[in-house]
Scaffold this active site. Structure first.
Site, PDB file in Angstrom:
ATOM      1  N   ARG A 276     -11.133   4.506   0.939  1.00 43.13           N
ATOM      2  CA  ARG A 276      -9.852   5.213   1.046  1.00 43.13           C
ATOM      3  C   ARG A 276      -9.285   5.114   2.452  1.00 43.13           C
ATOM      4  O   ARG A 276      -8.079   5.136   2.656  1.00 43.13           O
ATOM      5  CB  ARG A 276      -9.973   6.687   0.601  1.00 43.13           C
ATOM      6  CG  ARG A 276      -8.631   7.415   0.643  1.00 43.13           C
ATOM      7  CD  ARG A 276      -8.590   8.759  -0.078  1.00 43.13           C
ATOM      8  NE  ARG A 276      -9.830   9.493   0.033  1.00 43.13           N
ATOM      9  CZ  ARG A 276     -10.293  10.040   1.152  1.00 43.13           C
ATOM     10  NH1 ARG A 276      -9.609   9.947   2.271  1.00 43.13           N
ATOM     11  NH2 ARG A 276     -11.445  10.679   1.152  1.00 43.13           N
TER      12      ARG A 276
ATOM     13  N   TYR B  72      16.899   3.803  -5.223  1.00 41.63           N
ATOM     14  CA  TYR B  72      16.009   3.622  -6.376  1.00 41.63           C
ATOM     15  C   TYR B  72      15.768   4.999  -7.017  1.00 41.63           C
ATOM     16  O   TYR B  72      15.602   5.998  -6.297  1.00 41.63           O
ATOM     17  CB  TYR B  72      14.704   3.011  -5.864  1.00 41.63           C
ATOM     18  CG  TYR B  72      13.642   2.828  -6.904  1.00 41.63           C
ATOM     19  CD1 TYR B  72      13.733   1.815  -7.850  1.00 41.63           C
ATOM     20  CD2 TYR B  72      12.528   3.669  -6.947  1.00 41.63           C
ATOM     21  CE1 TYR B  72      12.754   1.650  -8.802  1.00 41.63           C
ATOM     22  CE2 TYR B  72      11.538   3.500  -7.896  1.00 41.63           C
ATOM     23  CZ  TYR B  72      11.667   2.488  -8.824  1.00 41.63           C
ATOM     24  OH  TYR B  72      10.697   2.316  -9.771  1.00 41.63           O
TER      25      TYR B  72
ATOM     26  N   ASP C 288      14.176   0.360   3.118  1.00 40.71           N
ATOM     27  CA  ASP C 288      13.459  -0.148   1.953  1.00 40.71           C
ATOM     28  C   ASP C 288      13.978  -1.571   1.715  1.00 40.71           C
ATOM     29  O   ASP C 288      15.111  -1.771   1.296  1.00 40.71           O
ATOM     30  CB  ASP C 288      13.732   0.765   0.745  1.00 40.71           C
ATOM     31  CG  ASP C 288      12.996   0.313  -0.517  1.00 40.71           C
ATOM     32  OD1 ASP C 288      12.679  -0.889  -0.633  1.00 40.71           O
ATOM     33  OD2 ASP C 288      12.759   1.166  -1.399  1.00 40.71           O
TER      34      ASP C 288
ATOM     35  N   LYS D 129       7.132  -5.818  -6.648  1.00 42.14           N
ATOM     36  CA  LYS D 129       8.250  -6.653  -7.102  1.00 42.14           C
ATOM     37  C   LYS D 129       8.089  -8.094  -6.619  1.00 42.14           C
ATOM     38  O   LYS D 129       7.103  -8.725  -6.925  1.00 42.14           O
ATOM     39  CB  LYS D 129       9.567  -6.012  -6.642  1.00 42.14           C
ATOM     40  CG  LYS D 129       9.646  -4.497  -6.886  1.00 42.14           C
ATOM     41  CD  LYS D 129       9.787  -4.152  -8.358  1.00 42.14           C
ATOM     42  CE  LYS D 129       9.602  -2.662  -8.639  1.00 42.14           C
ATOM     43  NZ  LYS D 129      10.450  -1.764  -7.872  1.00 42.14           N
TER      44      LYS D 129
HETATM   45  C1  LIG Z   1      10.391  -0.417  -7.530  1.00 42.80           C
HETATM   46  C2  LIG Z   1      11.005   0.114  -6.298  1.00 42.80           C
HETATM   47  C3  LIG Z   1      10.406   1.167  -5.595  1.00 42.80           C
HETATM   48  C4  LIG Z   1       9.129   1.845  -6.064  1.00 42.80           C
HETATM   49  O1  LIG Z   1       8.073   0.947  -6.069  1.00 42.80           O
HETATM   50  P1  LIG Z   1       6.784   1.134  -7.039  1.00 42.80           P
HETATM   51  O2  LIG Z   1       5.917   0.018  -6.616  1.00 42.80           O
HETATM   52  O3  LIG Z   1       7.288   1.029  -8.441  1.00 42.80           O
HETATM   53  O4  LIG Z   1       6.242   2.481  -6.746  1.00 42.80           O
HETATM   54  C5  LIG Z   1      11.007   1.604  -4.430  1.00 42.80           C
HETATM   55  N1  LIG Z   1      12.157   1.049  -3.983  1.00 42.80           N
HETATM   56  C6  LIG Z   1      12.761   0.043  -4.645  1.00 42.80           C
HETATM   57  C7  LIG Z   1      14.019  -0.530  -4.098  1.00 42.80           C
HETATM   58  C8  LIG Z   1      12.213  -0.462  -5.824  1.00 42.80           C
HETATM   59  O5  LIG Z   1      12.820  -1.454  -6.479  1.00 42.80           O
END
Ligand SMILES: *Cc1c(COP(=O)(O)O)cnc(C)c1O
Length: 394
Positions: A55, A112, A184, A209
């Site tokens: 962890r 998001y 982000d 992603k």
């Molecule tokens: C999918 C996504 C998230 C969250 O990511 P997870 O891996 O699903 O927790 C945050 N910001 C954006 C822009 C996303 O597309």
């Protein structure tokens, strides 16, 4: 009978080898043995390097963080940031690591879905005040900043309308007020934008992603431009338990080997697809940051160095019926609510990511029932374009 007190389980001797594996070994061990307490002291005090308990960190996360840091242009002296069990875990670690009682947070108003909810519900429930503002308008963001503002959280490109945040403008107003900017960078990835070069203080990713790219891992990443901030974010991730699985890190690292190729291929197809679909009957609008008819094209060109990204917004005339017909006609292109996969995926924001909004709020954003988001994958571009064009005509 053996006199060795270890069970058969721990009776392992590494194979003798003068050669080393080319691929990063997968190390699922939760715990690491040390020689004696002095060595453990040395480790905790940073005089020697090692792992203790997964962890707190493990080799596969360390290797992955190093690669992601390199992609984002992170300076070695800042530290490599932390890999988390999901993108939301990365955002959570930043907030939990940096906020203290009384802090105020400014967020983009088209975040998001879960990030939006985190800022508008969860943080407020925990006693933090938040203000959402339009990230394409730095003056509006500046207006939202208060003396107690600690962080600004924005996405480079909004989902699903693909509006481009004024990262340079936001960084400038934030710097004047001593506020940290968290970007982000999931939609753009470091292939199109390295937020640190535009004044960001912290960069977060949903590695799930495009970076991992195969829709088989859920992971996140957060990194800051200072050692102290990185340490605070890491501590929160470790304490709150956002640690990733070694196997997920291993898969993501493997995915990264082809990240640039995948990104470039998907982007080139996305650009062609946007141009082809734009002229079909029944298409009300195409939203693609690389196109001249996109409201933020000039900013996209300067921020992304001419790149337009791998996502295309398609607004069909008509309502839910039209969307249903298109999505059914487009199969075998799958209808699934994620992005950045090797396959092209369709999503329908009105019934998924934006279903929590009222119809009026959705239509103010241009998210009609006929709006389809296309995450472009790696299929043969001509086949994909003809398939989707056929579905639009259906
Ligand atoms: C999918 C996504 C998230 C969250 O990511 P997870 O891996 O699903 O927790 C945050 N910001 C954006 C822009 C996303 O597309």
């Amino acid at each position: 009978m053996s006199e060795d007190p270890r069970s058969i389980v721990r009776r392992s001797t590494p194979p003798v080898s003068v050669s080393t594996p080319v691929v990063t070994p997968l190390q699922p061990s939760v715990v690491y043995a040390s020689t004696d307490p002095d060595e453990l002291d040395a480790q905790y005090e940073g005089r020697v390097r090692g792992f203790t308990y997964a962890r707190e960190g493990h080799p596969n996360a360390t290797v992955l963080a190093g690669k992601l840091a390199w992609l984002e242009g992170v300076d070695d002296s800042w530290g490599a940031g932390v890999v988390t069990g999901s993108g939301m875990g990365a955002i959570g670690a930043v907030l939990l690591g940096l906020l203290a009682r009384g802090d105020h947070v400014v967020g983009g108003d088209q975040l998001y879905g879960r990030s939006h909810r985190l800022l508008s519900d969860d943080l407020r429930r925990l006693g933090f005040e938040t203000t959402l503002a339009d990230p394409t308008d730095a003056a509006g963001i500046e207006h939202a900043i208060r003396p107690d503002t600690k962080l600004i959280l924005v996405e480079t490109v909004s989902n699903p309308t693909l509006r481009v945040a004024d990262i340079d403008g936001i960084a400038a107003v934030a710097a004047r007020s001593g506020v940290s900017v968290v970007v982000d960078n999931t939609f753009t990835t470091p292939r199109a934008l390295r937020p640190f070069e535009h004044g960001a203080d912290i960069v977060v990713h949903s590695v799930t992603k495009m970076l991992a790219g195969h829709s088989d891992v859920t992971l996140g990443y957060a990194v800051a431009n200072s050692t102290g901030t990185n340490a605070a974010i890491r501590e929160a991730a470790v304490t709150w338990g956002f640690t990733p699985s070694p196997f997920d890190c291993w898969l993501a690292e493997r995915g990264l080997h082809t990240f640039e190729l995948r990104y470039d291929r998907a982007e080139s197809t996305a650009r062609q697809l946007a141009d082809e679909l734009a002229f079909l009957p029944g298409v009300e609008a195409i939203l693609y940051p690389g196109r001249a008819d996109h409201p933020d094209q000039a900013r996209a060109m300067s921020l992304f160095g001419g790149r337009g990204g791998t996502m295309v917004g398609l607004r069909l005339d008509g309502g839910r019926d039209r969307a249903n017909r298109f999505i059914r006609a487009a199969s075998p292109i799958q209808f699934a609510p994620t992005l950045g996969d090797v396959s092209t995926l369709l999503s329908h924001p009105a019934s998924s990511s934006h279903r929590g909004l009222t119809e009026a709020a959705r239509s103010a954003l241009g998210i009609t029932e006929g709006f389809i988001r296309i995450s472009v994958g790696l299929e043969d571009p001509d086949l994909l374009i003809s398939e989707l064009s056929r579905a639009v005509r259906a």
